[in-house]
Structures are given as structure tokens and as C-alpha cells.
Design a protein around this motif. Structure first.
Motif, PDB file in Angstrom:
ATOM      1  N   VAL A 200       0.860  -1.190   0.000  1.00 28.22           N
ATOM      2  CA  VAL A 200       0.000   0.000   0.000  1.00 28.22           C
ATOM      3  C   VAL A 200       0.889   1.230   0.000  1.00 28.22           C
ATOM      4  N   LYS A 201       0.540   2.196  -0.854  1.00 28.47           N
ATOM      5  CA  LYS A 201       1.304   3.441  -0.919  1.00 28.47           C
ATOM      6  C   LYS A 201       0.372   4.632  -1.013  1.00 28.47           C
ATOM      7  N   GLU A 202       0.852   5.756  -0.518  1.00 28.80           N
ATOM      8  CA  GLU A 202       0.201   7.033  -0.784  1.00 28.80           C
ATOM      9  C   GLU A 202       0.748   7.534  -2.111  1.00 28.80           C
ATOM     10  N   VAL A 203       0.213   8.637  -2.592  1.00 25.73           N
ATOM     11  CA  VAL A 203       0.706   9.166  -3.867  1.00 25.73           C
ATOM     12  C   VAL A 203       1.393  10.513  -3.700  1.00 25.73           C
ATOM     13  N   GLY A 204       1.696  10.903  -2.455  1.00 27.76           N
ATOM     14  CA  GLY A 204       2.413  12.153  -2.276  1.00 27.76           C
ATOM     15  C   GLY A 204       1.998  12.957  -1.068  1.00 27.76           C
ATOM     16  N   ALA A 205       1.151  12.379  -0.210  1.00 28.16           N
ATOM     17  CA  ALA A 205       0.763  13.070   1.022  1.00 28.16           C
ATOM     18  C   ALA A 205       1.162  12.302   2.263  1.00 28.16           C
ATOM     19  N   GLY A 206       1.827  11.168   2.096  1.00 24.79           N
ATOM     20  CA  GLY A 206       2.402  10.458   3.221  1.00 24.79           C
ATOM     21  C   GLY A 206       1.455   9.512   3.932  1.00 24.79           C
ATOM     22  N   LEU A 207       2.035   8.533   4.598  1.00 24.82           N
ATOM     23  CA  LEU A 207       1.305   7.572   5.417  1.00 24.82           C
ATOM     24  C   LEU A 207       1.786   7.667   6.856  1.00 24.82           C
ATOM     25  N   SER A 208       0.868   7.681   7.799  1.00 25.20           N
ATOM     26  CA  SER A 208       1.233   7.744   9.204  1.00 25.20           C
ATOM     27  C   SER A 208       1.564   6.355   9.734  1.00 25.20           C
ATOM     28  N   GLY A 209       2.284   6.318  10.842  1.00 22.88           N
ATOM     29  CA  GLY A 209       2.570   5.054  11.487  1.00 22.88           C
ATOM     30  C   GLY A 209       1.309   4.350  11.949  1.00 22.88           C
ATOM     31  N   ARG A 210       0.330   5.107  12.443  1.00 18.27           N
ATOM     32  CA  ARG A 210      -0.917   4.501  12.918  1.00 18.27           C
ATOM     33  C   ARG A 210      -1.649   3.788  11.793  1.00 18.27           C
ATOM     34  N   LEU A 211      -1.749   4.429  10.636  1.00 22.36           N
ATOM     35  CA  LEU A 211      -2.426   3.785   9.521  1.00 22.36           C
ATOM     36  C   LEU A 211      -1.613   2.604   9.008  1.00 22.36           C
ATOM     37  N   ALA A 212      -0.305   2.754   8.936  1.00 29.21           N
ATOM     38  CA  ALA A 212       0.535   1.651   8.478  1.00 29.21           C
ATOM     39  C   ALA A 212       0.335   0.414   9.347  1.00 29.21           C
ATOM     40  N   ARG A 213       0.237   0.612  10.652  1.00 27.54           N
ATOM     41  CA  ARG A 213       0.028  -0.524  11.547  1.00 27.54           C
ATOM     42  C   ARG A 213      -1.295  -1.228  11.259  1.00 27.54           C
ATOM     43  N   ARG A 214      -2.348  -0.453  11.009  1.00 28.51           N
ATOM     44  CA  ARG A 214      -3.651  -1.046  10.675  1.00 28.51           C
ATOM     45  C   ARG A 214      -3.560  -1.823   9.368  1.00 28.51           C
ATOM     46  N   LEU A 215      -2.838  -1.291   8.407  1.00 29.70           N
ATOM     47  CA  LEU A 215      -2.698  -1.974   7.122  1.00 29.70           C
ATOM     48  C   LEU A 215      -1.910  -3.269   7.258  1.00 29.70           C
ATOM     49  N   VAL A 216      -0.829  -3.229   8.013  1.00 31.32           N
ATOM     50  CA  VAL A 216      -0.033  -4.441   8.222  1.00 31.32           C
ATOM     51  C   VAL A 216      -0.853  -5.487   8.969  1.00 31.32           C
ATOM     52  N   ASP A 217      -1.625  -5.053   9.947  1.00 27.85           N
ATOM     53  CA  ASP A 217      -2.480  -5.991  10.679  1.00 27.85           C
ATOM     54  C   ASP A 217      -3.552  -6.589   9.764  1.00 27.85           C
ATOM     55  N   ALA A 218      -3.883  -5.875   8.684  1.00 26.25           N
ATOM     56  CA  ALA A 218      -4.856  -6.378   7.712  1.00 26.25           C
ATOM     57  C   ALA A 218      -4.222  -7.305   6.677  1.00 26.25           C
ATOM     58  N   GLY A 219      -2.905  -7.483   6.761  1.00 23.51           N
ATOM     59  CA  GLY A 219      -2.242  -8.411   5.858  1.00 23.51           C
ATOM     60  C   GLY A 219      -1.345  -7.785   4.820  1.00 23.51           C
ATOM     61  N   VAL A 220      -1.188  -6.474   4.833  1.00 24.68           N
ATOM     62  CA  VAL A 220      -0.327  -5.795   3.867  1.00 24.68           C
ATOM     63  C   VAL A 220       1.126  -6.115   4.172  1.00 24.68           C
ATOM     64  N   ALA A 221       1.893  -6.429   3.121  1.00 23.03           N
ATOM     65  CA  ALA A 221       3.271  -6.887   3.295  1.00 23.03           C
ATOM     66  C   ALA A 221       4.299  -5.759   3.276  1.00 23.03           C
ATOM     67  N   ALA A 222       3.978  -4.646   2.635  1.00 22.47           N
ATOM     68  CA  ALA A 222       4.943  -3.547   2.514  1.00 22.47           C
ATOM     69  C   ALA A 222       4.200  -2.223   2.430  1.00 22.47           C
ATOM     70  N   ILE A 223       4.852  -1.173   2.919  1.00 23.04           N
ATOM     71  CA  ILE A 223       4.296   0.176   2.928  1.00 23.04           C
ATOM     72  C   ILE A 223       5.223   1.104   2.173  1.00 23.04           C
ATOM     73  N   ASP A 224       4.677   1.840   1.206  1.00 22.54           N
ATOM     74  CA  ASP A 224       5.410   2.911   0.532  1.00 22.54           C
ATOM     75  C   ASP A 224       4.847   4.223   1.044  1.00 22.54           C
ATOM     76  N   VAL A 225       5.646   4.961   1.816  1.00 24.68           N
ATOM     77  CA  VAL A 225       5.104   6.139   2.502  1.00 24.68           C
ATOM     78  C   VAL A 225       4.725   7.254   1.540  1.00 24.68           C
ATOM     79  N   ALA A 226       5.444   7.388   0.422  1.00 25.34           N
ATOM     80  CA  ALA A 226       5.167   8.414  -0.594  1.00 25.34           C
ATOM     81  C   ALA A 226       4.753   9.735   0.048  1.00 25.34           C
ATOM     82  N   GLY A 227       5.664  10.328   0.788  1.00 19.93           N
ATOM     83  CA  GLY A 227       5.354  11.506   1.577  1.00 19.93           C
ATOM     84  C   GLY A 227       5.333  12.807   0.787  1.00 19.93           C
ATOM     85  N   ALA A 228       4.963  13.871   1.486  1.00 17.01           N
ATOM     86  CA  ALA A 228       4.922  15.199   0.886  1.00 17.01           C
ATOM     87  C   ALA A 228       6.335  15.665   0.585  1.00 17.01           C
ATOM     88  N   GLY A 229       6.452  16.429  -0.495  1.00 20.17           N
ATOM     89  CA  GLY A 229       7.734  16.962  -0.901  1.00 20.17           C
ATOM     90  C   GLY A 229       8.089  16.611  -2.324  1.00 20.17           C
TER      91      GLY A 229
END
Length: 350
Positions: A200-229
Motif C-alpha cells: 500500500v502506498k500514498e501518492v504524495g501526502a504520506g502515510l502515518s505510522g498509525r495507519l501503516a500498523r492497521r494496514l499491516v495488521d490487515a495483511g499488507v506486506a509492505a508500505i510505501d510512505v510516498a510523503g509530501a515533498g
């Protein structure tokens, strides 16, 4: 194939994808980018590195394949026929340099309105590297499910599938898809059903640690933070706006989001055992080194390489060869013989 229920007309989507490419390539867009946060991260310089530059090992493992450097050519485009040339150039370059490659949205290809080069020809061009497919979370809300996700994987023989999150872009876009009820449940269903890892990735506004944890608990294997900037999709949509009010609203949010360094740190802290990709405003190899030091397994770059991708595979190779050289210099000047050592390099600030 006819447009799916709830889908925008095909000509609108294809036109929008073409507009996106033109706008991202326009120099004026860079002026509206939020600070990427990397300039505040400063390595302690090691004046006596005690290593040989040529011996620095940048290799890493990703999705069961070996990379020569910890870089992902990030998702850029999957829409218009123009994308076929771009995707071919990127795949060839990624294979040449031993980097990972993530395609852009496969929506148009899945709906049978042109492949944009998103077919098995990519795997022929790049047989040895990780290739990641890509569908949008907004399409999950409109009814995409495991069948469409499996087709996205199969059409390019992907090693993983990215679900991209773009709520801000949809909110500021005229006619955007803004009913996101049930998306997390749909992601969890995909994670269970797919034969490959889900990213799961954002497209340029970033992912928080809280949301990443929920996604990983849902079975997501990797996180692309794709943050602002990096590319601000609110600013891109402002350029496409058909009226002054829509443009002004989009511009209000042009610097919205979590800066990439903050997102990497937060996601790594919340998900210590998860693959993390640090993208969003990664301008060069030094930024890539900083992303890895902060906790990313790979650094991703998209818009910065788009101009070369339009030109030729050789131009993409030249671009990323310089990024790799800059990353190697950062390792040398921090006394880091490999990526494990780089992750322990001393920071003076940030």
C-alpha cells in the motif's frame, strides 16, 4: 469493454492521464512542492572512512529477488498509449541496473481500453527484477476485488501488487471518487486472496505510522510512505481545474501531507518488521541514503526520472546511474561499507 458502473468515461480518464504527464513535466509545478524534509537530515562526515569506494555493497533483497541497489523506480503512469514507451524504457533500465520497477495505475488496461504497455512485454524486457502492479483504492470502493487484482498481477507477471491511496487528489478533482467506505476491508480481502504480496502506498501526502500498523495488521506486506515533498497531486489537479474556485481550493492543499522523513520514521517505529519504501521528494542519491538511514528498505523515485523516461531507456540508465553513484558517495563519506552500516551512520540533525 464498456465502462464499468461508476467509472468515468474512458476518454476522460485517458485525457486526464495525459494531462498529468504534461503537468508533472512542467517546470512551474516544482515551485508548488512542499519541502521534502530531507535537507534537515545531516550525516556526520567521516573524514577517514577506512573502506574502499569500489567495495561498497549496495545490494539488497526485495520480493525474493536480488537488487544491485536499494532503489525502486516508482509508479508514474499507466494510462495513455504514450505510457507504453515510458513503461518499456523504465523496464529496460531497471533490468540493466538491477533495480525494482513499479508501474502506474492499471485501471485503463483492466477496463480493456488500451494496455499502455502494461502486458507481458514488460516481463520480457525485465525478466530478473521485481515488477510491481498497481490499482487504486478508489477503484476498490467502486467494486474492484480479487478478480481484478489477480488480472492486474497476471497481465504483467508482477511480483507484488500496489494499492495506491489518493484521497486528497480525488477530493480536489472535479468528479473525483470520494466515497471510500469499506476500502480497508477490501484491502484485507485482497491480502488474503492474492498469490503475491500486497503493498500500500500514498501518492504524495504520506502515510502515518498509525495507519501503516492497521494496514499491516490487515495483511499488507509492505508500505510505501510516498510523503509530501515530491509531486503534489493537489497542485497537478489545480492546473487541470476548469474553474477558478476549484483551482483555488486545490492550491490550498498543494503543500498538504506528512513529509517523507517523518513518515519513514513513524512507519518504521510502528511496523518494525515490515518492508518500508521511502518515496516522495527523493531528488537524488543523497536523499535516498537519508531515506534508508531513517528506516526505509528501499528508496523510490518517480517524477525526477520522468523526463529521461520519455526520451529513452539509455537516458533512464544514465539518470539512475548517477543516483546510485551519489548513494555510494554518501556511504563512502559515512564510512558505510554496506546498507546495514549506512542504517547505523551518525546523524547530526533531524
Amino acid at each position: 469493454m464498456a465502462d464499468q458502473p461508476g467509472a468515468a468515461p474512458s476518454r476522460d480518464i485517458e485525457g486526464r492521464k495525459g494531462d498529468h504527464l504534461d503537468i508533472v513535466l512542467a517546470p512551474a509545478l516544482a515551485a508548488r512542492r512542499a519541502p521534502n524534509g530531507f535537507d534537515r537530515i545531516v550525516f556526520e562526515h567521516v573524514a577517514l572512512p577506512e573502506i574502499a569506494f569500489a567495495d561498497i555493497d549496495l545490494s539488497t533483497s526485495f520480493l525474493g529477488r536480488r537488487l544491485k541497489a536499494p532503489l525502486l523506480i516508482s509508479s508514474m503512469t499507466g494510462g495513455p498509449e504514450r505510457a507504453a514507451r515510458i513503461n518499456a524504457h523504465l523496464a529496460e533500465a531497471a533490468e540493466t541496473l538491477g533495480l525494482a520497477f513499479a508501474v502506474g495505475s492499471q485501471r485503463i488496461a483492466l477496463e480493456g481500453r488500451g494496455s499502455g504497455g502494461l502486458d507481458r512485454s514488460l516481463r520480457v524486457l525485465a525478466p530478473n527484477i521485481p515488477i510491481l502492479g498497481n490499482i487504486g483504492a478508489a477503484q476498490l470502493a467502486l467494486g474492484y476485488g480479487p478478480d481484478e487484482a489477480r488480472r492486474a498481477v497476471e497481465m504483467i507477471a508482477a511480483d507484488a501488487l500496489i494499492v495506491h491511496l489518493n484521497p486528497l487528489q480525488e477530493a480536489v478533482q472535479a468528479g473525483g471518487d470520494t466515497d471510500w467506505h469499506g476500502v480497508l476491508t477490501a484491502i484485507e480481502r485482497l491480502a488474503r486472496a492474492l498469490p503475491v504480496p500486497l503493498v500500500v502506498k500514498e501518492v504524495g501526502a504520506g502515510l502515518s505510522g498509525r495507519l501503516a500498523r492497521r494496514l499491516v495488521d490487515a495483511g499488507v506486506a509492505a508500505i510505501d510512505v510516498a510523503g509530501a515533498g515530491g509531486t503534489s497531486w493537489a497542485a497537478v489537479e489545480a492546473e487541470r481545474a476548469g474553474d477558478a474556485a476549484t483551482r483555488e481550493t486545490a492550491l490550498v492543499f498543494s503543500d498538504w501531507g506528512i513529509a517523507t522523513p517523518r513518515a519513514i520514521r513513524d512507519v518504521r517505529a510502528a511496523c518494525p518488521d515490515t518492508l518500508v519504501i521511502g518515496s516522495g521528494g527523493v531528488r537524488n542519491g543523497l536523499d535516498a541514503a537519508k531515506a534508508i538511514r531513517l528506516g526505509a528498505d528501499l528508496a523510490g523515485q518517480a517524477a525526477a526520472s520522468l523526463a529521461s523516461a520519455e526520451h529513452s531507456a539509455e537516458a533512464v540508465v544514465a539518470h539512475f546511474s548517477e543516483v546510485i553513484r551519489q548513494l555510494r558517495i554518501a556511504c563512502f563519506c559515512t564510512g558505510s561499507a554496506d546498507l546495514a552500516a549506512l542504517r547505523q551512520a551518525v546523524l547530526l540533525d533531524g
